[in-house]
Each structure stands twice: as C-alpha cells, then as structure tokens.
Design a protein around this motif. Structure first.
Motif, PDB file in Angstrom:
ATOM      1  N   LEU A 168       1.596   0.962  -9.913  1.00  0.00           N
ATOM      2  CA  LEU A 168       1.902   1.345  -8.285  1.00  0.00           C
ATOM      3  C   LEU A 168       1.075   0.223  -7.592  1.00  0.00           C
ATOM      4  N   GLU A 169      -0.084  -0.143  -7.762  1.00  0.00           N
ATOM      5  CA  GLU A 169      -0.823  -1.027  -7.083  1.00  0.00           C
ATOM      6  C   GLU A 169      -0.123  -2.515  -6.895  1.00  0.00           C
TER       7      GLU A 169
ATOM      8  N   SER B 124      -7.554   1.805  -2.910  1.00  0.00           N
ATOM      9  CA  SER B 124      -7.871   2.808  -1.834  1.00  0.00           C
ATOM     10  C   SER B 124      -6.475   2.749  -0.974  1.00  0.00           C
ATOM     11  N   VAL B 125      -5.636   1.895  -0.941  1.00  0.00           N
ATOM     12  CA  VAL B 125      -4.617   1.996  -0.103  1.00  0.00           C
ATOM     13  C   VAL B 125      -3.762   3.019  -1.056  1.00  0.00           C
TER      14      VAL B 125
ATOM     15  N   ALA C 109      -4.976   6.511  -0.605  1.00  0.00           N
ATOM     16  CA  ALA C 109      -4.996   7.092   0.482  1.00  0.00           C
ATOM     17  C   ALA C 109      -3.302   7.530   0.909  1.00  0.00           C
ATOM     18  N   GLY C 110      -2.509   6.590   0.461  1.00  0.00           N
ATOM     19  CA  GLY C 110      -1.153   6.697   0.630  1.00  0.00           C
ATOM     20  C   GLY C 110      -0.592   8.074  -0.133  1.00  0.00           C
ATOM     21  N   LEU C 111      -1.016   7.960  -1.151  1.00  0.00           N
ATOM     22  CA  LEU C 111      -0.439   9.090  -2.032  1.00  0.00           C
ATOM     23  C   LEU C 111      -1.064  10.484  -1.284  1.00  0.00           C
TER      24      LEU C 111
ATOM     25  N   ASN D 127      -7.043   2.779   7.697  1.00  0.00           N
ATOM     26  CA  ASN D 127      -8.207   1.755   7.279  1.00  0.00           C
ATOM     27  C   ASN D 127      -8.427   1.184   6.206  1.00  0.00           C
ATOM     28  N   ALA D 128      -7.700   1.795   5.239  1.00  0.00           N
ATOM     29  CA  ALA D 128      -7.696   1.106   3.990  1.00  0.00           C
ATOM     30  C   ALA D 128      -6.827  -0.301   3.876  1.00  0.00           C
ATOM     31  N   LEU D 129      -5.750  -0.088   4.619  1.00  0.00           N
ATOM     32  CA  LEU D 129      -4.840  -1.146   4.799  1.00  0.00           C
ATOM     33  C   LEU D 129      -5.327  -2.119   5.624  1.00  0.00           C
ATOM     34  N   GLU D 130      -6.174  -1.794   6.575  1.00  0.00           N
ATOM     35  CA  GLU D 130      -6.995  -2.717   7.570  1.00  0.00           C
ATOM     36  C   GLU D 130      -7.918  -3.696   6.769  1.00  0.00           C
TER      37      GLU D 130
END
Ligand SMILES: [Mn+2]
Length: 852
Positions: free
Chosen positions: A747-748, A756-757, A760-762, A808-811
């Motif tokens: 998935l990553e 982390s993205v 956190a998304g899940l 935040n993770a996306l950032e």
C-alpha cells in the motif's frame, strides 16, 4: 498590492465629432465613452442608446438560411428524425435548448445530443453519429456552436444519407464541410450586425426565420430570447450591435421569470428573487453553474434543465448543478494550491515568463479555470495540463495576457501538437507525454524570447479622467444607458487625480475591505469609495494624503437613501509601495528548508562514502538525458545495472521499460548490487531512503526527482485521503464485499508515501467508518472490510485528531521530498551517515491505534 500600469484609452482617441455629441444628447462625456467602444457614427450611437427603436437584422442575411429553413420544414412535414447536436459549453447548451424547444413546439420529430468533454471532445463525433443515425433513424442533423471544421464527419453523414445543417460561429477552415447549409457569421462581412453572434445567437436567428415562415406568433420567438442572452453573455462575444440588443431583450424575457429551469437555478443559488436579473446574473450565477455540469458531468442535463416543464425535475437538476458548481470551485481551489506549491518548491517561476505545469491529478474540465486564476496572481501566460494515462497524452489549457497572442505564438510549436486550437486569449493543445520536457524547454524559450518585462506588468485600462464635479447623478444615468455591459462594451473605468482623503476605515470581519471618505474641493461635499479586498498587506494611508484613483461608479441604496459610490480598482498614493515584487518570485533558498529530523539510534551503520551521487535535479530536457544514459544499453546486459526507483504507477516515466528495471521499496530480489540507482521518484522519508540504499547498495545514485515534474510534490490531505480510499477499493476483488488482506508495504508503494501516512490514513478511514480494520501485526498485514457506501469521501473530518495526524504525516513527506529536491548533495549524503537502526525485517513494526 503591487502597482499596475494605468493607461487612458482616451489618449488614443481622436476628437469626437459635433454630430456624435449631438446624437448623444449633447453629452460630450457620453460621446467620448461611445467613441472608445468604436461607436463613432451618429446613427450607430442612436441605435446604441435607444434599444427600443433598434431594428433587428433579418436572419436571411445568412446566404444558406433559406435552404436550411426549407429542409427543416420538409423534415417537420414528413416527420423525419432531426438531431440537434450541440457543444458542451454554455453557448452550446443554450443553442441546443433553443433549437430543440423551437422544433418541439413545431411538432417536429426531434432529439438532441451533447458530446462528452472528456471522452469525445469538441466537434461532431463520428462514433456517436454512427450510433445515433442507426438508433434514432436520423435524416437531418443540425449542429449548434460546433461543426464548422468537421469535414470528415459531415462526409460520413452524407454517406449515410443524412443532411447536415451547420450552425456555428467558430473560425472557418480553408475548405468548408459539404453540408446542406452552413450558417456561420464568419461567412458574412465583418461589418455585418451579425458578425459577432454567439453560437446561441445563430441558433436563435434560424429559429426566428423558421417560426416566421410557419406563421407562428411573435411570442414564440421571444420565449427563446432568455436562452440566447445566456449563451451570448457567457460565451464572451462582444456586447455590441445585434448581440447587445439580443441580450437586452433576453434580460427582459428572463425577468418575466417563466422558465422553470432558470427559476430553479436561481433558487438553488440563493438569488433573491426581488432583485432584477442583469447581465451579471448571467455571467456570474447562471453561466458558471451551467458550465460546471459540462465540465464535470453530462452537459445534456444542462439542456434538460433549460427545457423541462416538470418543476420537480427542474429542482433536482438545479440541485445537481449547484453541487457540480461547488465541486468545480473546490477542484479549482485544490488545483491552484497544488500548482502554487509546485511553483514554490521548484522555483520554476524564477526567470521564466510563463507557468507550465501538468499533473495526472487534475481534471480536464477545470485546468483552464486554474490557468485563469494563476494569471491573476503571476500575470504571465499559463499552460496547465492534465496527463492522460490511457492515451499517454498531456492536454493543455492555455490562457494569455495582453500583448502575447496565444494562438499566433503557439504556431511556432505546431509540429509538437497532436491537436490544437484557440484564439489570442486562450488555446488548447495536446502533446505526447514523452514530449513534455521538450515542450517545456521550447515553450519557456519562446516566452523568454517574445515577452518583455514591460508586458509582464498588468495594465488597468481607464476610459476617461474625471474631475470630482463630474461625478453626479447624470453620470450614473449615462452609465445605466450604456448597459448591458460585457465583452466589447465594458463598464466604464474612470480616473481621478489628487483626491484628498478625509477618513478611512477597514470593513468586514477580517478587515479586508478599505472604505475611504474623499473630501471634495466644494466645501462640505464628500464622496465614498470602497476597495474590496484591499487586504491587510497594504500600508495604512496617511491622513489627508492625496491619492490617484482608478474606479467604476455605482449607485448604492442603503436604508432608503441612494448615494453615489466609487468602486476602486486601484489606488496610487505616496504612502503605498511601488514595488512589483509580486511578479518577481525568487527561487526559494535552500537554507529556509530544514532537514527532517533523523532519529539517532544505535544499530547497523551504513557506509556511504564509496557511493557516488550525481545530481540531475532541475536538469532541462530530462527525456533526452534519460535516453542518453539508458538508451545505449536498452535490452543489453548493461541495462541490467540500472534500477529506476519509481513508486506508484510507472506510466509517468518517460521511457517505456520492462517492469524488471523498476524498483520500489518492496525489494523483490531482482536487484543488481553495485549497479546504478536512478531516483526518479523520491523516497517519502529518511527511513525509506536508507532502506532503499541498503537493499540495492548502488555504486552510483542519480538524484533526479523527475516524477515531480508531472505529479505535484504535495497534495491536499483530503484529496490524498480520497486517493488512498480509491486505491484500497481497487484492491478488493471485483464484485466482492468480503474482507480482504492488504500488505502494508504494498500500500505504501502504491501510494508512494510513508508508513506514517498510510497508517494515519487507515486510522482515519477506520474512524470515519469507510472501512473496518483488523490488524495482523506479525505479518504486517491488515484485514480490511470496506463499507459498501465507501468510494466518495463526503464526511467532514477536518476537526478529527486522526485527520490532524494524517495531515501532519503528509506534510512531513512533502517536507522531506522538498528537502531532497533542494538541499545540496553534500547535505543529503551527510544525512545518510547518521546511524539508523533496522529491525530484523529491516523496518520498524507497524502500530496502528484503533480506538473507536
Ligand atoms: Mn461558442
């Protein structure tokens, strides 16, 4: 606010003749305003100022009109099947509605078709026509706002024994299609009152003659005028001569308020039904909504809304339009944010006289609007493209500024275009994805060469300079008499010099709007002026400062009292900065981007001293470079030494290569140690970078980051979340609702993002009940059960803590990639020398918080 250049149109104006002044009721000011709009003949001025006495021109001016009307009458009499085929923009939608409604009213056997912007594009579509001819037994096709260049499609129809009547207003090709009749104002003399008709205008003129011939009452014609006015205003044809008359009459019809569809649109848009509808309502309320449906969905629903007699259906469709319009606004806003971030991070504007961006994430329907918005900010030609995976094409929408004729200038690049068209202000073209770098190089070069620094300063065109005593109720009356305003007949802009500020005040919740009270020389007289969105950035004006103003004038009624108010377009004062810094964006300096924190852990030490890093960031003509290094070894043993790091889809890599040359973080054992690693994509975080280097142990690393020339470096969290959900949905077995297992590294990789993205998304999707998760930490897998309603993310979630974590993770990922894109190689390499601990499985275990 940066200064713009003010230019008075008045300066280029020869003295107005006494006869013109007389025709303008002895008002020299009015005579000047008219002359500035090209109206210099007294008779013309009379016609302009007295629309009630205007004599509309007969549609018989079109050479083919009689032939067209005769054929349609014959079709009506014989109940032959007629198809109205319109374009998907507002002009086409209204033109289709006009012809359909008129023919239906004459009991014709008529249907309509509007092609899809996304799958069929402008013009007659051969596939669609073949289908329609057989399914609807067509005998006559009438086009509206399209068809002038459809040579082959008209031949096809001729072969199928279908007669074509083209009604259009677009430029004519060298050879005309072999249609039964062509009604196009471009076939008429340029001074004809029809020369500037819109597509809807041509359709209306045809209906007018047809209804007259059949002997219908005048009311049948008038009923169609509201649609004609909408098409005319929204298509931005000049509001002069016949067009201005048609819009004026159309607005009267519109204000009778009989058309259910229009009533429903206005209701959904919360337009107060007691205020009269003006050209502004057409341009800013009705137009964008009808346009949105063609951009994002099916334009034929726009036609249906305009012709429906069913109140409930009108309400439903208007609600859909409203929703599409909101979606259109969101998409433009998001596109704009992405474009700006991209510009900011690549420093691309520096030194370039154009903005050229393409992304697979942008919707074909909105890129033109994004380009228009970008011009407001950067004031230079903007080329915004969408990358289409299936056809491997990039489709650009281009918008230009004054002084750079888009159509004329693009001719120099014609050899690269698969398709193209346009005019001085806007154009569209398609190129092969593999030509993207070449296009950028040539287009930037062209703009550097042909656009001067002076061209890059926006101009405010002012009609006349006024003295304070000229701003009085007569002026307002004069201006009202010049309406409706629009293209070719703009609302007059005036200038006033050395006005004295009596008082100033910021208005609005966020104090964005500036209100000024101007002291006039006449004792005790004041004028009010408003500058909307003046903004907090500007300096405060000094008390009693003398300012120069550029403004339009309006009447403002408040609490029953009517006052004249100046609406400021620009303000020039000694206290205000003259800098044009807004237009000269410097590249972002490397120092301002901090390196992400690298966790210091004891563990395996990786030696990077022996690895050679080569910097290809910001290299021009990447395609050429890639061919240069990969080309000689294609399909030879040497190529085996190259690995291209490319997460997610590999379609955006400019050279088609067999899958084994691509690698992701999911090592698959096919790597060639001691080879060369091309960082086409950039890892999302330091951990992934190190894992990648550890897996492939390359001798040479080529730092490219070329993926981010087509894909935005960052995406808005909501959009990324939507993408995450879409990717997960695609992992489910088709037709199945059963839970399925997802391997997280996969998935990553698909999302080309960090652990982390993804985590956190899940968590966020779980919290929002779009899916249910069951963790299987030992195997780093999740069992996912998708909620059947999932697919389109509608829920408001911005306030959730999970959302914040996700954003935040996306950032962080974006910051890391920005750093990789901009930091000096030595800094990146020294970052690698920090020790980094890998677990037995080379990565940290996954932890997800599932508090419900
Ligand atoms: Mn048009």
């Amino acid at each position: 606010m940066a200064r713009r250049i003010w230019k008075y149109k008045e300066q280029a104006l020869a003295a107005v003749s006494p006869a013109l002044v007389e025709a303008c009721g002895n008002q020299p000011l009015l005579a000047k305003l008219l002359a500035l709009r090209g109206i210099t003949e007294p008779a013309e001025a009379g016609a302009f100022l007295n629309l009630t006495d205007y004599q509309p021109t007969s549609g018989m001016e079109f050479p083919d009109m009689a032939k067209a009307v005769e054929r349609i009458q014959q079709a009506i009499a014989g109940q032959e099947s007629i198809l109205v085929y319109g374009d998907f923009d507002v002009d086409g939608i209204t033109g289709t509605a006009i012809l359909y409604e008129c023919l239906k009213g004459l009991n014709a056997n008529v249907s309509y078709y509007v092609p899809s912007r996304h799958t069929e594009g402008h013009g007659l579509n051969a596939g669609a026509l073949c289908r329609l001819v057989s399914s609807r037994q067509l005998k006559v096709v009438i086009t509206t706002d399209t068809g002038s260049s459809n040579f082959n499609e008209v031949n096809l129809l001729n072969g199928l024994k279908v007669d074509t009547i083209i009604t259009d207003h677009h430029e004519l090709p060298e050879h005309l299609p072999q249609a039964l009749a062509i009604l196009n104002p471009k076939l008429l003399a340029p001074q004809s009152p029809f020369a500037m008709l819109s597509g809807a205008g041509v359709a209306y003129k045809l209906c007018e003659i047809l209804l007259d011939e059949i002997g219908r009452p005048a009311a049948d014609k008038e009923r169609l005028l509201d649609l004609c006015a909408i098409g005319t205003v929204v298509d931005l044809v000049p509001l002069l001569r016949e067009n201005r008359y048609l819009v004026w009459r159309g607005l009267q019809v519109l204000n009778w308020g009989e058309r259910l569809g229009i009533k429903a649109i206005l209701q959904e848009a919360n337009v107060n039904d007691s205020t009269p509808l003006t050209e502004q309502t057409l341009g800013f309320t009705i137009g964008p909504r009808l346009n949105a449906i063609g951009r994002l969905s099916d334009a034929s629903e726009g036609v249906e809304l305009l012709i429906t007699q069913d109140k409930e259906r009108a309400r439903q469709l208007a609600a859909k339009l409203e929703q599409m319009n909101r979606r259109r606004r969101d998409l433009v806003e998001e596109g704009l944010i992405q474009a700006e971030k991209h510009l900011q991070y690549t420093g691309e504007l520096a030194g370039e006289n154009a903005v050229i961006l393409a992304s697979p994430d942008w919707n074909q329907g909105i890129v033109g609007l994004v380009a228009t918005k970008l011009i407001e900010k950067y004031y230079r030609p903007c080329f915004i493209g969408t990358v289409d995976d299936d056809s491997q094409e990039v489709r650009f929408s281009a918008r230009s500024i004054e002084g750079f004729d888009m159509h004329q200038n693009l001719q120099a690049l014609e050899d690269m275009f698969l398709r193209w068209g346009g005019h001085s202000g806007a154009a569209g073209f398609a190129i092969r994805l593999q030509d993207l770098d070449k296009l950028k190089t040539r287009l930037f070069g062209l703009c550097r060469e042909r656009i001067t620094d002076e061209t890059l300063i926006p101009i405010i065109w002012l009609d006349l300079k006024l003295t304070p005593d000229q701003i009085n109720p007569y002026l307002i009356e004069m201006i009202n008499n010049m309406a409706p305003f629009g293209q070719g007949n703009p609302l007059p802009v005036f200038g006033m010099e050395q006005a004295t500020i009596g008082a100033q005040k910021m208005l609005g919740e966020d104090r964005r709007h500036l209100k000024l009270i101007l002291d006039l020389p006449e004792k005790g007289r004041h004028l009010e002026a408003i500058h909307w969105n003046w903004g907090a950035d500007n300096a405060k004006l000094n008390p009693s400062e003398k300012v120069n103003l550029a403004f339009t004038v309006e009447e403002n009624t408040f609490n029953g009292a009517t006052k004249i108010q100046l609406l400021l377009k620009d303000l020039d004062a000694p206290s205000q900065p003259k800098a044009q810094s807004r237009f000269m964006t410097k590249p972002q300096s490397i120092e301002t981007i901090t390196s992400p924190v690298i966790p210091a852990k004891a563990g395996i030490h990786i030696h990077h001293e022996d690895t050679q890093w080569i910097d290809h960031r910001g290299r021009e003509n990447l395609d050429g470079f890639l061919y240069h290094i990969l080309g000689p070894s294609l399909d030879t043993p040497e190529q085996a030494q190259y690995r291209i790091y490319c997460e997610g889809t590999q379609h955006y890599f400019p050279i088609p290569l067999a899958p084994q040359y691509f690698c992701t973080r999911m090592a698959n054992g096919t790597h060639a140690p001691q080879g060369q690693l091309l960082l086409w994509d950039l890892p999302p975080d330091q951990e992934s970078l190190q894992a990648l280097l550890k897996t492939y142990q390359p001798q040479v690393v080529h730092l490219i980051g070329g993926k981010y020339q087509t894909i935005p470096l960052s995406r808005p969290p909501r959009e990324f979340l939507q993408g995450t959900l879409a990717v997960i949905t695609r992992m489910q077995q088709p037709q199945s609702t059963a839970p399925f297992v997802v391997h997280l590294p996969q998935l990553e990789s698909l999302l080309s993002s960090s652990k982390s993205v993804v985590m956190a998304g899940l968590s966020l999707l779980n919290r929002l009940s779009y899916l249910n998760l069951r963790a299987m930490p030992e195997t780093r897998q999740f069992e996912i059960h998708l909620n059947p309603a999932s697919g389109n993310l509608q829920t408001e979630c911005d306030s959730l803590i999970e959302y914040q974590a996700f954003a935040n993770a996306l950032e962080e990922v974006q910051q890391f990639r920005t750093w990789m894109m901009t930091a000096p190689l030595s800094v990146i390499k020294s970052g690698l020398n920090h020790t980094y601990e890998f677990q037995t499985d080379e990565r940290e275990p996954y932890v997800v918080h599932l508090d419900q």
